[in-house]
Design a protein around this motif. Structure first.
Motif, PDB file in Angstrom:
ATOM      1  N   ALA A  77     -31.004   9.605 -12.179  1.00  0.00           N
ATOM      2  CA  ALA A  77     -30.759  10.318 -13.445  1.00  0.00           C
ATOM      3  C   ALA A  77     -29.615  11.333 -13.339  1.00  0.00           C
ATOM      4  CB  ALA A  77     -32.042  10.988 -13.923  1.00  0.00           C
ATOM      5  N   PRO A  78     -29.579  12.220 -12.337  1.00  0.00           N
ATOM      6  CA  PRO A  78     -28.451  13.168 -12.277  1.00  0.00           C
ATOM      7  C   PRO A  78     -27.102  12.484 -12.075  1.00  0.00           C
ATOM      8  CG  PRO A  78     -30.286  13.954 -10.952  1.00  0.00           C
ATOM      9  CD  PRO A  78     -30.599  12.556 -11.324  1.00  0.00           C
ATOM     10  N   ALA A  79     -27.065  11.427 -11.245  1.00  0.00           N
ATOM     11  CA  ALA A  79     -25.792  10.737 -11.018  1.00  0.00           C
ATOM     12  C   ALA A  79     -25.297  10.072 -12.303  1.00  0.00           C
ATOM     13  CB  ALA A  79     -25.959   9.697  -9.912  1.00  0.00           C
ATOM     14  N   CYS A  80     -26.191   9.400 -13.009  1.00  0.00           N
ATOM     15  CA  CYS A  80     -25.801   8.787 -14.281  1.00  0.00           C
ATOM     16  C   CYS A  80     -25.416   9.855 -15.304  1.00  0.00           C
ATOM     17  CB  CYS A  80     -26.943   7.924 -14.815  1.00  0.00           C
ATOM     18  SG  CYS A  80     -27.327   6.487 -13.797  1.00  0.00           S
ATOM     19  N   GLY A  81     -26.086  10.996 -15.263  1.00  0.00           N
ATOM     20  CA  GLY A  81     -25.758  12.080 -16.185  1.00  0.00           C
ATOM     21  C   GLY A  81     -24.374  12.652 -15.935  1.00  0.00           C
ATOM     22  N   VAL A  82     -23.970  12.764 -14.668  1.00  0.00           N
ATOM     23  CA  VAL A  82     -22.629  13.266 -14.358  1.00  0.00           C
ATOM     24  C   VAL A  82     -21.567  12.306 -14.884  1.00  0.00           C
ATOM     25  CG1 VAL A  82     -21.030  13.733 -12.473  1.00  0.00           C
ATOM     26  CG2 VAL A  82     -23.355  14.632 -12.377  1.00  0.00           C
ATOM     27  N   VAL A  83     -21.787  11.002 -14.694  1.00  0.00           N
ATOM     28  CA  VAL A  83     -20.821  10.012 -15.185  1.00  0.00           C
ATOM     29  C   VAL A  83     -20.739  10.063 -16.715  1.00  0.00           C
ATOM     30  CG1 VAL A  83     -20.289   7.549 -15.318  1.00  0.00           C
ATOM     31  CG2 VAL A  83     -21.157   8.537 -13.185  1.00  0.00           C
ATOM     32  N   ALA A  84     -21.905  10.095 -17.371  1.00  0.00           N
ATOM     33  CA  ALA A  84     -21.906  10.151 -18.835  1.00  0.00           C
ATOM     34  C   ALA A  84     -21.312  11.457 -19.343  1.00  0.00           C
ATOM     35  CB  ALA A  84     -23.333   9.981 -19.350  1.00  0.00           C
ATOM     36  N   GLY A  85     -21.593  12.567 -18.675  1.00  0.00           N
ATOM     37  CA  GLY A  85     -21.031  13.852 -19.094  1.00  0.00           C
ATOM     38  C   GLY A  85     -19.522  13.894 -18.951  1.00  0.00           C
ATOM     39  N   THR A  86     -18.988  13.286 -17.888  1.00  0.00           N
ATOM     40  CA  THR A  86     -17.532  13.227 -17.727  1.00  0.00           C
ATOM     41  C   THR A  86     -16.893  12.398 -18.840  1.00  0.00           C
ATOM     42  OG1 THR A  86     -17.829  13.403 -15.332  1.00  0.00           O
ATOM     43  CG2 THR A  86     -15.692  12.645 -16.122  1.00  0.00           C
ATOM     44  N   GLY A  87     -17.522  11.277 -19.192  1.00  0.00           N
ATOM     45  CA  GLY A  87     -17.001  10.485 -20.302  1.00  0.00           C
ATOM     46  C   GLY A  87     -17.078  11.215 -21.633  1.00  0.00           C
ATOM     47  N   PHE A  88     -18.131  11.992 -21.825  1.00  0.00           N
ATOM     48  CA  PHE A  88     -18.266  12.765 -23.063  1.00  0.00           C
ATOM     49  C   PHE A  88     -17.188  13.841 -23.153  1.00  0.00           C
ATOM     50  CE2 PHE A  88     -20.392  16.187 -25.554  1.00  0.00           C
ATOM     51  CZ  PHE A  88     -20.507  15.488 -26.747  1.00  0.00           C
ATOM     52  N   VAL A  89     -16.873  14.467 -22.029  1.00  0.00           N
ATOM     53  CA  VAL A  89     -15.805  15.467 -22.012  1.00  0.00           C
ATOM     54  C   VAL A  89     -14.463  14.824 -22.339  1.00  0.00           C
ATOM     55  CG1 VAL A  89     -14.499  16.998 -20.489  1.00  0.00           C
ATOM     56  CG2 VAL A  89     -16.983  17.070 -20.475  1.00  0.00           C
ATOM     57  N   ALA A  90     -14.188  13.637 -21.769  1.00  0.00           N
ATOM     58  CA  ALA A  90     -12.942  12.941 -22.084  1.00  0.00           C
ATOM     59  C   ALA A  90     -12.864  12.584 -23.565  1.00  0.00           C
ATOM     60  CB  ALA A  90     -12.825  11.676 -21.219  1.00  0.00           C
ATOM     61  N   LEU A  91     -14.001  12.213 -24.151  1.00  0.00           N
ATOM     62  CA  LEU A  91     -14.013  11.910 -25.584  1.00  0.00           C
ATOM     63  C   LEU A  91     -13.710  13.144 -26.409  1.00  0.00           C
ATOM     64  CD1 LEU A  91     -14.628   9.994 -27.950  1.00  0.00           C
ATOM     65  CD2 LEU A  91     -17.050  10.611 -27.704  1.00  0.00           C
ATOM     66  N   LEU A  92     -14.280  14.280 -26.058  1.00  0.00           N
ATOM     67  CA  LEU A  92     -14.001  15.521 -26.781  1.00  0.00           C
ATOM     68  C   LEU A  92     -12.541  15.917 -26.664  1.00  0.00           C
ATOM     69  CD1 LEU A  92     -17.149  17.710 -25.960  1.00  0.00           C
ATOM     70  CD2 LEU A  92     -16.648  16.477 -28.067  1.00  0.00           C
ATOM     71  N   GLU A  93     -11.949  15.714 -25.499  1.00  0.00           N
ATOM     72  CA  GLU A  93     -10.536  16.056 -25.338  1.00  0.00           C
ATOM     73  C   GLU A  93      -9.645  15.153 -26.177  1.00  0.00           C
ATOM     74  OE1 GLU A  93      -9.815  15.869 -21.180  1.00  0.00           O
ATOM     75  OE2 GLU A  93     -10.727  17.840 -20.761  1.00  0.00           O
ATOM     76  N   ARG A  94     -10.010  13.888 -26.323  1.00  0.00           N
ATOM     77  CA  ARG A  94      -9.230  13.004 -27.185  1.00  0.00           C
ATOM     78  C   ARG A  94      -9.369  13.379 -28.651  1.00  0.00           C
ATOM     79  NH1 ARG A  94     -10.817   8.773 -23.544  1.00  0.00           N
ATOM     80  NH2 ARG A  94     -12.583   8.258 -24.893  1.00  0.00           N
TER      81      ARG A  94
END
Length: 317
Positions: A77-94
């Protein structure tokens, strides 16, 4: 003189240390988001420490099955959460990032994620009607969502702070996370469990037997001795763990407070900009006339008065 000099230097150092923190304390959005970050770390740390005890002692799950569930949850769960959180941050920056007026849009995007985290925690509270696999699924989702929320929340906190206060923000946020988040969760939940067991000891515990023996010897009723049973096995773990899951409401509430603060800030900026635009328009439409020299108005009045007198005299003749 030397001692007074040292004291003066210490007072100046302390004042310089507290001045940035006072400036940070005057930023409502920063305080709200920092509270949400601390609450998420509190929740994550408590889940890591007490999930095993809750499943084994609180729900009566076989230890081998509970260990396998917890190992799978904490490993994935934490590893998948880090990957998903990084993708969410990239989406917000776009979509525009965190700075300026885009911060409100980022906060609105973060709101559903914290709401899902709260829903997962409330779902894990329904353990009387859930199977062990369903409850483990809710706990996995809660760990995943809490971890996925952290990167975007950290970016929003950094964006809410002026650049000259970045060093002070990093120091204060780390201290708050370590003391009130990661460090406070084991202490607070452990204290709750200890207090429950101390107030309502199990009937087969040494404390309950000693209280019953003392009551029988003195022929007095001891508070709690009339009960047929004290705290059953696992009730302290269930109560403490449910309080931990209930703390998942705090990030959602604090993110909503931060959204309200950003709305107020945007309204103030729009009102100030509109007032400035109106002032420029009025200045352009009605430019100020040049100042007339002193005595010009008096001379003009005298000239007009003299002309009027000549006209009246000519009429009389």
């Amino acid at each position: 003189a030397g001692l007074l000099g040292l004291l003066g230097e210490a007072a100046a150092w302390w004042k310089a240390l507290l001045q940035p923190q006072r400036a940070l304390a005057q930023i409502p959005t920063y305080l709200s988001l920092l509270g949400a970050l601390v609450a998420l770390y509190f929740l994550s740390s408590g889940l890591q420490y007490f999930t095993t005890a809750y499943l084994v002692v609180g729900t009566g799950l076989p230890p081998k099955l509970a260990y396998s569930y917890v190992a799978f949850i904490l490993a994935t769960a934490p590893a998948c959460g880090v990957v998903a959180g990084t993708g969410f941050v990239a989406l917000l920056e776009r979509l525009g990032g965190y700075r300026g007026r885009q911060r409100l849009g980022a906060l609105r995007s973060l709101g559903p994620l914290t709401a899902l985290c709260t829903v997962a925690a409330l779902g894990a509270l329904l353990n009387p009607v859930l199977t062990s696999l369903q409850e483990a699924a809710f706990l996995w989702a809660l760990n995943f969502l809490a971890t996925a929320t952290l990167p975007a929340l950290s970016g929003l906190i950094k964006a809410a702070v002026p650049r000259d206060l970045t060093d002070a923000y990093q120091a204060s946020s780390r201290m708050a996370v370590m003391l009130l988040g990661k460090g406070a969760a084991p202490v607070a939940i452990g204290w709750v469990m200890h207090s429950i067991l101390q107030a309502n000891p199990p009937p087969d515990s040494a404390a309950a037997q000693a209280a019953a023996a003392a009551a029988a010897a003195s022929s007095q009723v001891v508070p709690g001795s009339h009960r047929s049973a004290g705290c059953p096995d696992g009730c302290a773990a269930r109560v403490a763990f449910r309080l931990l899951l209930g703390s998942a409401l705090l990030p959602l509430l604090l993110v909503c407070v931060a959204c309200c603060e950003e709305l107020r800030r945007r309204d103030r900026e729009l009102a100030a900009q509109e007032e400035a635009d109106n002032g420029k328009f009025q200045t352009h439409r009605h430019p100020r006339s040049r100042p007339r020299p002193a005595g010009a108005e008096a001379a003009q009045a005298a000239a007009s008065g003299g002309g009027g007198g000549d006209k009246s005299a000519g009429a009389g003749q």
